[in-house]
Write an enzyme that holds these catalytic residues in place. Sequence first.
Site: not given
Ligand SMILES: [Zn+2]
Length: 599
Positions: A388-389, A392, A395
């Site tokens: 998940h991180e 980020h 991105h």
């Molecule tokens: Zn998040």
Amino acid sequence: MYDSRNQIPQKYKWNLSEIYSSRDAFESDFADVDKEIRSFALSGERISKSADGLLNVLSEYNRIYQKLRKLSEYAERNSDVDLSDNGFQSLAAKVRMLYNDLGSASFFVVPAVCRIPEKKLVSWYKEQPGLLSFKRVIDRYRRYRKHLLSDSEEKLFADLSNALQSHETIRSIFANADLQFGFVKDDDGKRVPLNDSTYVPLVMSQNRNVRRNAFRSLYKTYDQYGNTFANLLNGFVREMTTIAEVRHFENSLEASVFEDEVPSSIYHNLVQTVRDHMSPLFEYYELKRKLLNVEKLHLYDVYTPLIASQSRQYEYDEAVDIVLDALKIYGPDYISVLEKGLRKDGWVDVYPTKGKRGGAYSAGCYETKPYILLNFSGTFDNISTLAHEAGHSMHSYFSRKNNDSQNSEYTIFVAEVASTVNELLLSHHLLKTSKDKSIKMNILDELMSTYKSTLYRQTMFAEFEEFIHHTVETGEPLTKEILSDEYYQLNLRYFGKDVVCDRQIQYEWMRVPHFYYNFYVYKYATCICAASAIVKKIESEGQPYIKKYLDFLSCGNSKSPLDSLLVAEIDMRKPDVILAGIDDFRNAVSQFKDLLEEC
Ligand SMILES: [Zn+2]
């Protein structure tokens, strides 16, 4: 686990010395920014006089802002690894004050940019091509033309902004510090204090008495303070609706989605599509009832995991291997950067130590690495958090790499897309490759629970939010009764006729901070659906689509959020995007059922 940070090898700690090599270097930049903010406040005149003047002011603002972001990264990241270090705490607080100063010093920018006549602006772009790199910034500011007030009113708003929006702070201090919820027994029969944070593990207990007692005791206390909570929420909503009215918006929903640069139809499309597709959710609750082996499922049963989490422990390097393997479909451009970041380049602060901030996040700014804070303890969940991180951070990496700094920060509306895409790719990959049935069931349990809470629950919250704002807008105050009745009705709808909707749930609105975020939660739901739709395309179309997805990651803020999602062929105005999320949830429920039948 490590007792102190000193024992942790450098490769498992983020490298913050790359931001500033010494405290002196930080102090010197801090003093510069402080001075620059003060002189910026005096630059107002130039902005509307000429093309060069406009470019100078916008560049200067951006330069100061980027420097401030760097100061903030240094202070906040250092302070987060040891919250007991008062030195970094006060540094971080000082930097936050500078943000306020910059806000006050630059309040003139948006109104001045809005007042430039369109024709003049067009000629300025020709005269000074350097302005074109700020075109998106200028366009964003000029969207506010119809909503601006006079200079003195704008100044008043800017000065008042710190004093406004105190309702949620009061609510949270009241609920978390002042309210006493008494004691309940935990799994071991030990009396433990009940509060909002101990409530979560208690209500997830496998022991039904434990979770039922926690549920009843918590809401018994909330019930006694309902009038206070109702007045706080009423005050907050009135503040939002008043601001929306003063700024000539049709209502507070329109004012909020205006900030996100999306039409309110996106909000209603989400709510309607979810409402029309409740059956997978009810199937999930039925599954839960069967597995928990209860005659009727109550609201205090819904948080108990279906499958005990895996006992297997993972090393960090192993977790990185698993994540990279699940994401290898992205190709070498993505994977090589991520691998270096996670293993060698000092992006990640891996292990928990005393005083370190809990949880996980991705941070960083234009001039730093896209840092990741973890509290990696080796559980299976931690692998998902890493994916998940990493989503980020990649991105951010692509957004920063492909844009000028003023266009590099993607907006909140798309913020949870890339992270969720990675999480879903990981789940799907492990479901495909894992031979162990219990691991598969565990992954599906997590996946179903994510959809239940991120898609359905947040949409229910979104419905409630629209109700409270609408009620105030029609001139009716929010009372404990009105709020609790509506909240209960919504729960009846979102749990269906087969779940026993215990009356106490009507008070849950009192403990939800998100109702003070002004139409924020719907974005959790739209993001997970956009992510599901993207994953579906990645898995079915492969490489040609990956290229489009990476182009989306590279948009930064160079396009509106809707236009950047269109780069990845995701049209948020259409129900199919929401349906992609619902489909993935439905698939998880049916795969889980199949595995159960094989048992
Ligand atoms: Zn998040």
